[in-house]
Design an enzyme around this catalytic site. Structure first.
Site, mmCIF file in Angstrom:
data_model
loop_
_atom_site.group_PDB
_atom_site.id
_atom_site.type_symbol
_atom_site.label_atom_id
_atom_site.label_comp_id
_atom_site.label_asym_id
_atom_site.label_seq_id
_atom_site.Cartn_x
_atom_site.Cartn_y
_atom_site.Cartn_z
ATOM 1 N N ARG A 1 41.378 46.285 51.146
ATOM 2 C CA ARG A 1 40.363 47.211 50.676
ATOM 3 C C ARG A 1 40.458 48.492 51.500
ATOM 4 O O ARG A 1 39.831 48.635 52.547
ATOM 5 C CB ARG A 1 38.986 46.555 50.787
ATOM 6 C CG ARG A 1 38.661 45.609 49.628
ATOM 7 C CD ARG A 1 38.331 46.380 48.357
ATOM 8 N NE ARG A 1 37.188 47.232 48.611
ATOM 9 C CZ ARG A 1 35.916 46.833 48.507
ATOM 10 N NH1 ARG A 1 35.617 45.610 48.124
ATOM 11 N NH2 ARG A 1 34.928 47.669 48.776
ATOM 12 N N HIS B 1 33.210 47.105 37.470
ATOM 13 C CA HIS B 1 32.197 46.346 38.191
ATOM 14 C C HIS B 1 30.810 46.841 37.809
ATOM 15 O O HIS B 1 30.566 48.038 37.808
ATOM 16 C CB HIS B 1 32.383 46.490 39.705
ATOM 17 C CG HIS B 1 33.734 46.058 40.176
ATOM 18 N ND1 HIS B 1 34.856 46.826 39.994
ATOM 19 C CD2 HIS B 1 34.134 44.923 40.792
ATOM 20 C CE1 HIS B 1 35.906 46.181 40.489
ATOM 21 N NE2 HIS B 1 35.490 45.027 40.980
ATOM 22 N N GLU C 1 31.361 52.077 42.213
ATOM 23 C CA GLU C 1 31.585 50.698 41.773
ATOM 24 C C GLU C 1 31.460 49.714 42.931
ATOM 25 O O GLU C 1 32.067 48.647 42.937
ATOM 26 C CB GLU C 1 32.944 50.566 41.087
ATOM 27 C CG GLU C 1 33.016 51.342 39.784
ATOM 28 C CD GLU C 1 33.812 50.656 38.690
ATOM 29 O OE1 GLU C 1 34.096 49.456 38.802
ATOM 30 O OE2 GLU C 1 34.144 51.339 37.703
ATOM 31 N N LYS D 1 40.378 43.296 34.706
ATOM 32 C CA LYS D 1 39.428 42.573 35.558
ATOM 33 C C LYS D 1 38.021 43.127 35.354
ATOM 34 O O LYS D 1 37.834 44.340 35.312
ATOM 35 C CB LYS D 1 39.818 42.725 37.032
ATOM 36 C CG LYS D 1 38.783 42.175 38.013
ATOM 37 C CD LYS D 1 39.021 42.685 39.425
ATOM 38 C CE LYS D 1 37.845 42.364 40.322
ATOM 39 N NZ LYS D 1 37.945 43.036 41.641
#
Length: 253
Positions: free
Chosen positions: A48, A143, A86, A170
Site C-alpha cells: 500500500r 470501494h 476510497e 474488484k
C-alpha cells in the site's frame, strides 16, 4: 473463464488466493514487514504505497520495490495507491497517480497494480494500456465504505471494469446489516456465473461481512485479504486463521 497467471500463482483456479498487505511509512519499516512474512500462508503481497512517506517520489518508490523484490523473491507483488476518496491515506493529483502507476509498471519489479475504476475512463484506460505494455496485470477496484449498492449496481460496476480491460475487477462494500452481505454474495455469484470471463474479487467489509472473505470459492471471488499484522481494511482476519478456513472449505467442496 480465463485465469490470470502472475509468477507461480494462477488466479481464478483452485481455492481463493490470499493477499497480505504491507502498510508502513518508511523504507526500513516496509522491509521489516516484508521479512516478517516468512513462513506465513499467503500467495500475493500488496504494498500500500499510499502509506509510504516517499510516495510522491518515483525514485524512492522504485527503491522500495527493489527491496521488496529482493526479500520476497518469486512472490507476486501488487502495488496499490489507495486514494483518500476510497479509504486510503492521502489524496493525489490524477497526473501524479498516472505517473506513479506507469513508472512502477515499467520497473519490472511489480506484477500487478491497482487502479481505481472511477478515476475517469481516460485515466484508467491509459494506465491499463501502459501497464499491459510493460507486462503488468491490472486490478480495477471500487470501494464503498458507507453502504452496499443494490445487486444489479454491483454487477454493473464489475462489468464496467471488465469492459475497461482490467485483468481482475474488484469491489469492496460496507454492509449495514446481514442482508447486505447476501446482496454482495448474490452479485458475486451472478457476475462469476453469467458475465465474467476473468477472475473477480469481491468482499463485504467489517465484522458483519467477514463471511464474504471466507466463502469466495463458493460464490466466485478469486482472492481475499488477510492481515499479517496491521489490517488495511475493516474486517480482515489474521492470515493464518484465514488460510485454515479457506483450506477447510476447499477440501469440503
Amino acid at each position: 473463464m480465463n485465469t490470470v497467471k502472475v509468477r507461480n500463482v494462477e488466479i481464478g483456479a483452485g481455492k481463493p488466493k490470499i493477499i497480505v498487505p504491507i502498510v508502513a511509512k518508511t523504507r526500513d519499516e516496509i522491509a521489516e514487514q516484508a521479512k516478517g512474512l516468512e513462513g506465513l500462508p499467503f500467495d500475493v503481497v500488496e504494498w500500500r504505497v499510499d502509506w509510504f512517506d516517499g510516495s510522491d517520489d518515483p525514485a524512492k518508490v522504485e527503491e522500495v520495490l527493489k527491496d521488496l523484490r529482493d526479500i520476497l523473491k518469486e512472490t507476486p507483488v501488487l502495488m496499490t495507491f489507495r486514494t483518500a476518496k476510497e479509504g486510503g491515506e492521502k489524496a493525489i493529483e490524477m497526473d501524479d497517480y498516472i505517473r506513479l502507476n506507469v513508472e512502477a509498471a515499467k520497473t519490472g519489479l511489480v506484477d500487478l497494480i491497482d487502479v481505481e475504476a472511477f478515476s475517469g475512463d481516460e485515466v484508467v484506460k491509459e494506465i491499463i494500456e501502459k501497464a499491459h505494455e510493460a507486462g503488468v496485470k491490472v486490478v480495477a477496484s471500487n470501494h464503498d465504505f458507507f453502504k452496499t449498492p443494490e445487486k444489479d449496481e454491483i454487477v454493473r460496476r464489475l462489468v464496467y471494469m471488465q469492459d475497461l480491460g482490467a485483468d481482475i475487477p474488484k469491489i469492496a462494500v460496507m454492509p449495514q446489516n446481514r442482508k447486505d452481505v447476501l446482496t454482495l454474495l448474490a452479485a458475486t455469484e451472478e457476475m462469476a456465473a453469467e458475465k465474467a470471463d476473468r477472475p473477480i474479487i469481491t468482499m463485504s467489509m467489517a465484522g458483519t461481512g467477514v463471511i464474504s472473505r471466507l466463502a469466495g470459492e463458493a460464490f466466485g471471488s478469486s482472492m481475499t485479504f488477510g492481515a499479517a499484522k496491521a489490517a488495511s481494511a475493516p474486517g480482515q482476519m489474521g492470515v493464518a486463521a484465514l488460510n485454515e478456513v479457506i483450506d477447510a472449505i476447499h477440501d469440503a467442496m
